[in-house]
Design an enzyme around this catalytic site. Structure first.
Site, PDB file in Angstrom:
ATOM      1  CG  ASP A  67      -0.308  -0.422   2.526  1.00  0.00           C
ATOM      2  OD1 ASP A  67       0.934  -0.403   2.608  1.00  0.00           O
ATOM      3  OD2 ASP A  67      -1.032  -0.757   3.473  1.00  0.00           O
ATOM      4  CG  ASN A 133      -9.140  -1.060  11.744  1.00  0.00           C
ATOM      5  OD1 ASN A 133      -8.220  -1.779  11.360  1.00  0.00           O
ATOM      6  ND2 ASN A 133      -9.549   0.004  11.077  1.00  0.00           N
ATOM      7  CG  HIS A 135      -6.152  -2.023   8.675  1.00  0.00           C
ATOM      8  ND1 HIS A 135      -6.229  -0.693   9.036  1.00  0.00           N
ATOM      9  CD2 HIS A 135      -4.833  -2.345   8.819  1.00  0.00           C
ATOM     10  CE1 HIS A 135      -5.032  -0.260   9.368  1.00  0.00           C
ATOM     11  NE2 HIS A 135      -4.172  -1.236   9.252  1.00  0.00           N
ATOM     12  CD  GLU A 140      -8.867   1.391   7.407  1.00  0.00           C
ATOM     13  OE1 GLU A 140      -8.865   0.446   8.222  1.00  0.00           O
ATOM     14  OE2 GLU A 140      -8.237   2.448   7.609  1.00  0.00           O
TER      15      GLU A 140
HETATM   16  C1  GLP Z   1      -0.689   0.190   8.712  1.00  0.00           C
HETATM   17  C2  GLP Z   1      -0.369  -0.393   7.323  1.00  0.00           C
HETATM   18  C3  GLP Z   1      -0.533  -1.869   7.329  1.00  0.00           C
HETATM   19  C4  GLP Z   1       0.126  -2.368   8.598  1.00  0.00           C
HETATM   20  C5  GLP Z   1      -0.768  -2.018   9.754  1.00  0.00           C
HETATM   21  C6  GLP Z   1      -0.122  -2.229  11.106  1.00  0.00           C
HETATM   22  O1  GLP Z   1      -1.497   1.290   8.697  1.00  0.00           O
HETATM   23  N1  GLP Z   1      -1.062   0.139   6.218  1.00  0.00           N
HETATM   24  O2  GLP Z   1       0.025  -2.452   6.157  1.00  0.00           O
HETATM   25  O3  GLP Z   1       0.287  -3.739   8.541  1.00  0.00           O
HETATM   26  O4  GLP Z   1      -1.305  -0.733   9.592  1.00  0.00           O
HETATM   27  O5  GLP Z   1       0.851  -1.246  11.324  1.00  0.00           O
HETATM   28  P1  GLP Z   1       1.933  -1.341  12.486  1.00  0.00           P
HETATM   29  O6  GLP Z   1       2.875  -2.420  12.100  1.00  0.00           O
HETATM   30  O7  GLP Z   1       2.609   0.010  12.485  1.00  0.00           O
HETATM   31  O8  GLP Z   1       1.193  -1.631  13.739  1.00  0.00           O
END
Ligand code: GLP
Length: 240
Positions: A67, A133, A135, A140
């Protein structure tokens, strides 16, 4: 789903790094799906160390990131491209033309990313994190399981969670482009890492709840080759 629980994030990251090195230790070219976020910082650090010790090369690797933010200028340090550059790409021998991100032009045909992945032979191993959440990537809650690469408006909860990477909440982007749930499920193998108690409820739902687009990570139950890597804090509701 294979569930691996480690005492700490350090031990879990060591396992993930070893799995990556095994995947890369092949004579044919390898397509890796990569994730950003705090979860993978220590894995990429270990991978860079392994590269510097001569234990792994990236010269036969293509990468496809999950992403990217849409409303950030390309030179902003928190674009996912710059994150990857800082934590991995700048330190290893991956050919620049082998690095791929979803298209970010305003009028882009986002589905071209799915076609590109397919044309290059599909993803061998996809790394994933999980949002509190539920995702995966930036899919989302409510994103259909048959979704392909698309533009998405970020949930306020996601913007709050990612605020730690920005100076002010107002600076956190509102829009992103993300591989869809179906794009992710096309990968031959998937490895999802989750650390810390703030992920415990999402991890429980991902593993134990009936698959439902309201918790996008539950779609992974439909995939035949998924490894879930947890530290004890993230696993606390799975063991109960
Ligand atoms: C982010 C990214 C995801 C990631 C998730 C967890 O917003 N878009 O690809 O896996 O949320 O993030 P983190 O590893 O910082 O907890």
């Amino acid at each position: 789903m294979e569930i691996r629980i480690f005492k700490s994030e350090v031990e879990a990251s060591r396992f993930v790094c070893k799995r990556l090195i095994e995947t890369l230790d092949e004579s044919r070219s390898v397509n890796l799906g990569l994730a950003t976020g705090g979860t993978y910082v220590s894995t990429y650090e270990r991978l860079v160390d392994a590269y510097q010790r001569g234990e792994v090369t990236f010269n036969h690797v293509r990468t496809f990131n999950l992403d990217e933010y849409l409303d950030l200028s390309p030179d902003h340090p928190q674009t996912y491209r710059n994150f990857m550059q800082r934590h991995l790409f700048a330190h290893v021998d991956i050919p620049a033309q082998n690095i791929h991100f979803p298209p970010t032009d305003e009028h882009a045909d986002y589905s071209a990313y799915d076609s590109l992945i397919e044309a290059k032979g599909g993803i061998d191993l996809q790394l994933l994190g999980i949002g509190a959440n539920g995702h995966i990537a930036f899919n989302e809650p409510g994103t259909p399981f048959d979704s392909r690469t698309h533009r998405i408006k970020l949930d306020e909860t996601t913007r709050r969670a990612n605020q730690r990477f920005f100076k002010r909440f107002e600076d956190v982007p509102h829009y992103a482009v993300t591989m869809g749930v179906a794009t992710i499920l096309d990968a031959r193998s998937i490895l999802l890492s989750a650390f810390g108690e703030e992920k415990a409820e999402a991890v429980r739902a991902m593993i134990k709840d009936t698959p439902d687009p309201q918790t996008p990570a539950t779609a992974l139950q439909k995939h035949p080759d998924v490894t879930i890597v947890l530290d004890e804090a993230a696993a606390q509701k799975v063991r109960a």
